[in-house]
Every structure is written in structure tokens, then in C-alpha cells.
Design a protein around this motif. Structure first.
Motif, mmCIF file in Angstrom:
data_model
loop_
_atom_site.group_PDB
_atom_site.id
_atom_site.type_symbol
_atom_site.label_atom_id
_atom_site.label_comp_id
_atom_site.label_asym_id
_atom_site.label_seq_id
_atom_site.Cartn_x
_atom_site.Cartn_y
_atom_site.Cartn_z
ATOM 1 N N GLU A 1 -1.509 -39.612 29.842
ATOM 2 C CA GLU A 1 -1.538 -39.640 31.298
ATOM 3 C C GLU A 1 -1.184 -38.303 31.940
ATOM 4 O OE1 GLU A 1 0.942 -42.809 32.590
ATOM 5 O OE2 GLU A 1 -0.471 -44.393 32.002
ATOM 6 N N ASP A 2 -0.328 -37.515 31.297
ATOM 7 C CA ASP A 2 0.074 -36.237 31.890
ATOM 8 C C ASP A 2 -0.958 -35.136 31.663
ATOM 9 O OD1 ASP A 2 0.397 -35.685 29.227
ATOM 10 O OD2 ASP A 2 2.516 -35.140 29.341
ATOM 11 N N ARG B 1 -1.954 -33.842 28.858
ATOM 12 C CA ARG B 1 -1.848 -33.213 27.539
ATOM 13 C C ARG B 1 -2.493 -34.097 26.470
ATOM 14 N NH1 ARG B 1 3.853 -29.912 26.890
ATOM 15 N NH2 ARG B 1 3.730 -28.780 28.877
ATOM 16 N N THR C 1 -3.390 -28.485 28.743
ATOM 17 C CA THR C 1 -4.379 -29.548 28.895
ATOM 18 C C THR C 1 -5.720 -29.183 28.270
ATOM 19 O OG1 THR C 1 -4.975 -28.670 31.081
ATOM 20 C CG2 THR C 1 -3.290 -30.397 30.995
ATOM 21 N N ASP D 1 4.255 -41.497 25.789
ATOM 22 C CA ASP D 1 4.183 -40.135 25.273
ATOM 23 C C ASP D 1 3.260 -40.026 24.060
ATOM 24 O OD1 ASP D 1 5.651 -41.359 23.268
ATOM 25 O OD2 ASP D 1 7.442 -40.137 23.544
#
Length: 403
Positions: free
Chosen positions: A175-176, A178, A204, A276
């Protein structure tokens, strides 16, 4: 009167037959009488002839019986063997032929980001620490691929792994933004055995570089370790990783070290993760394991979810060095199964001239796939293909149209 009796008595005497005698001592030839066989002798000869006839008939009956048994036993086996034959027309359409894309690139993982496809391969030069730990190839149209020569998405390693033998990498974006790279690394304290590691990209970019975690993500030593991880994101966004418990690494020899009885289980395990992508949640769940039809193992698991709410589990069976190596699949309406196996492998030796295809990864939408197959010598090359998932849960090859 005496003459009449003599004639009568002569007529009652046993009949005689005349045969030509052999040459006498004096060299003369003549005719000498010989008696016909007696009734007892005739009966014995008839009995002998009848006995021979019975033996002949008995032999014929035995032969027919054996022939019938052979037919009864063989026909079902042949029918079973032919059950998986490529009778679907898609296997006879040359337009559906997979494209050989990258040489010496086994076990490819796959991700699609911003119009570019990325494939990640096994360290093919397993005993050379100077080659990339995780090589990568890219494509814009899925048909033409370019290997990034010398580029390593995992340039640094964790303390638990050796500098060689990194298998079956795969990537997912969290989601972030990465990316998380999952791979199999060889244990320093247990050589020739592997466990699943994870690494997170610095930014990313799907090319990384990726920084490995200090500890393994999955390492069931009592089951032989773990290999072939593949990430999966469920419809609700929950992350998982699916992998194979490497039971054949502690097998008893033979094909892929697990061809001799007792056959060691090589279960496919599903592990839930936190957002994560690297922290396990609870214990792994077994969703499939090797059966007799799989030879020594099942491996290379990957899961996708269709818009119809059906989960498809792709995997390979048999030893990768065997011509029986293949790409199989199973389906379920529940992520944790049970999974129903398809009757026919999606790809097997002979399909489109392929040799030992396996290690497949489909696209998330289930329309494309990369896998490896033998391509000369000991090399395993990456092939790109299109697939079609039907409403009856059948998956077949399709024509690859670049995007």
C-alpha cells in the motif's frame, strides 16, 4: 466236407495285409504279410490322438484367456493415459504457441507496473557468486523481453544466507508504494537447504534495489525448509505468501531426492501477512500436497483470484529434470481450499514442442503467464504465453497479443 471246413476256418482267421518286404538276404524282393493293429492298440492310438487334441485346445484356451486379461488390464490404462491428451482445439492452434523470451531464466516471477512487465528469475549460475543474485528482464508488450545484463535487484544479502543458490523470486507492491521481493535463500548453517526470505525496495521502483530482512520469513526445518514463495493479495487487501515446504530435500534419494519410499510430503503452505508484507500472522495453512500422480513433489505455487470469485492455484509436479515436469492448476471458492485439481495440466512436455515446462507465474488478471522449459543442454529458458480461463474452471492456451 473237410475242404469246406478248412475254407470256413481260413475265413475266420485274423485278416492280414500284404506289404512289400525289404530286400532279402539273397537280394530278392517279395510280398510278405503284416498284421493290422489289434483293437487294444487301435484304442491306445486313438486315446493318444485325443489327448494331443485336448492339450492343443487347452493351450489355445490358455492363450485366449491371457489375451483377454491383457486387454482388460491394458485398455483402462491406455484410456487413463489418453485422458489428459490435448484434445482441446487450443492446443492445436499455432497462434497459441508460447514465445521463447529469455535464455537461461528459470522460475520467473512477474509483476506489472505502469505499463511495464518485470520478470525476476532464479540465479541460473548457482555456483558463481559473481552473477546477479536475482536477475530481471522487462517488456512493454509481453512478447518481446530484454534481460538487464548484469543488473542485480538484490545486491546485498542477509546474514543467514549464502552468496549463491537463490531460487524463484517474486514481487508484489504494498500500500505504501514500495515493493516486497520474496525468494529462496540457501542457509549458511544447513547447506543445500533453503528457506524463504523477504526484501523491501528502497523506493517505489520495482527494480529496487531491495534490502533483505535479517531473519527468514518461513523456515520449517523439520519439513526440509521452504522454497518457491509467491505473494498474493486477496480481494479485501489482505496479503499472503504461498510457498512449498521442501520435504524432498530430506528425502531418501531417487528422483529429486524423493523418488524412493517412504515419499516425504512436500505440502504447499499459505501464510497470512501484515500490511508490511514481511510479518507473519498466525501459522501457515496447508492447502495442497503431493499425491502419487505428482511423482516426488509439488512446487512453484502461485495463487490468483478471478472476478468470478474463484481462486486458482498454479503449481508444478514431478522433478524439474524429468520430462514429466509440468504446469498444473487447481481451483476453489475459498482461499484456504479445498482445491479441486484439473484433470489435465495446463502445459506439459509435448505441448507446442515444449520440454519439461514448469515454474509458472500468471498475471494477476489471469490472462498471461511466464514459465520456463528446457531449451537445450541444461538451460531452462523463460517462455511468455497467453491463457484463457473458462466458466467451467478449465484453463487453456490462447494467442498472445502484446499490450
Amino acid at each position: 466236407m473237410k475242404r469246406i471246413r478248412s475254407i470256413l476256418n481260413r475265413d475266420r482267421s485274423p485278416p492280414t495285409t500284404w506289404i512289400q518286404s525289404a530286400q532279402s538276404n539273397e537280394g530278392a524282393e517279395g510280398i510278405s504279410p503284416a498284421k493290422l493293429p489289434s483293437p487294444e492298440e487301435q484304442g491306445a492310438r486313438a486315446s493318444m490322438i485325443w489327448t494331443r487334441k485336448k492339450v492343443a485346445w487347452l493351450v489355445i484356451l490358455i492363450f485366449l484367456g491371457v489375451a483377454i486379461i491383457v486387454v482388460v488390464v491394458t485398455v483402462p490404462v491406455v484410456l487413463l493415459d489418453n485422458r489428459g491428451s490435448p484434445d482441446d482445439p487450443s492446443y492445436h492452434n499455432k497462434a497459441n504457441r508460447p514465445i521463447r523470451s529469455v535464455d537461461d531464466f528459470p522460475d520467473p516471477g512477474l509483476v506489472h507496473v505502469n505499463g511495464t512487465w518485470y520478470a525476476y528469475g532464479t540465479d541460473a549460475a548457482k555456483d558463481d557468486p559473481n552473477v546477479p543474485h536475482v536477475p530481471v528482464a522487462t517488456s512493454k508488450n509481453f512478447s518481446t523481453w530484454a534481460l538487464l545484463q548484469g543488473y542485480d535487484v538484490l545486491p546485498t544479502l542477509s546474514g543467514w544466507e549464502t552468496n549463491i543458490n537463490h531460487y524463484a523470486p517474486d514481487v508484489i507492491q504494498r500500500e505504501d508504494g514500495r515493493f516486497v521481493l520474496y525468494y529462496s535463500g540457501e542457509l549458511k548453517d544447513w547447506l543445500r537447504h533453503h528457506c524463504v526470505g523477504a526484501a523491501v525496495s528502497n523506493g517505489t521502483n520495482p527494480l529496487g534495489p531491495y534490502v533483505p530482512r535479517n531473519q527468514t520469513l518461513a523456515c520449517p526445518r523439520d519439513q526440509g525448509g521452504a522454497i518457491d514463495p509467491a505473494p498474493f493479495k486477496d480481494a479485501d487487501g489482505t496479503l499472503y505468501v504461498v510457498y512449498k515446504a521442501d520435504g524432498n530435500s530430506i528425502g531418501h534419494g531417487g528422483d529429486c531426492n524423493n523418488g524412493k519410499k517412504p515419499i516425504v510430503p512436500t505440502p504447499i503452505l499459505l501464510q497470512q501477512l501484515q500490511n508490511d508484507g514481511v510479518t507473519p500472522v498466525g501459522d501457515p495453512v496447508e492447502i495442497l500436497t503431493n499425491e502419487k500422480v505428482d511423482g516426488p513433489l509439488v512446487e512453484a505455487p502461485v495463487i490468483i483470484l478471478t472476478d468470478q470469485g474463484v481462486y486458482y492455484l498454479f503449481f508444478s509436479s514431478h522433478c524439474y529434470t524429468s520430462p514429466k515436469y509440468n504446469v498444473k492448476y487447481a481451483y476453489s471458492t475459498s482461499l484456504r481450499g479445498p482445491y479441486i485439481r484439473a484433470e489435465r495440466p495446463l502445459f506439459k512436455s509435448g505441448d507446442f514442442g515444449l520440454k519439461s515446462p514448469g515454474g509458472a507465474t500468471p498475471s494477476v488478471d489471469g490472462t498471461r503467464m511466464v514459465f520456463h522449459a528446457n531449451c537445450g543442454g541444461h538451460d531452462r529458458c523463460m517462455y511468455a504465453a497467453a491463457i484463457n480461463i473458462s466458466a467451467n474452471y478449465t484453463i487453456t492456451p490462447a494467442a498472445l497479443i502484446g499490450t
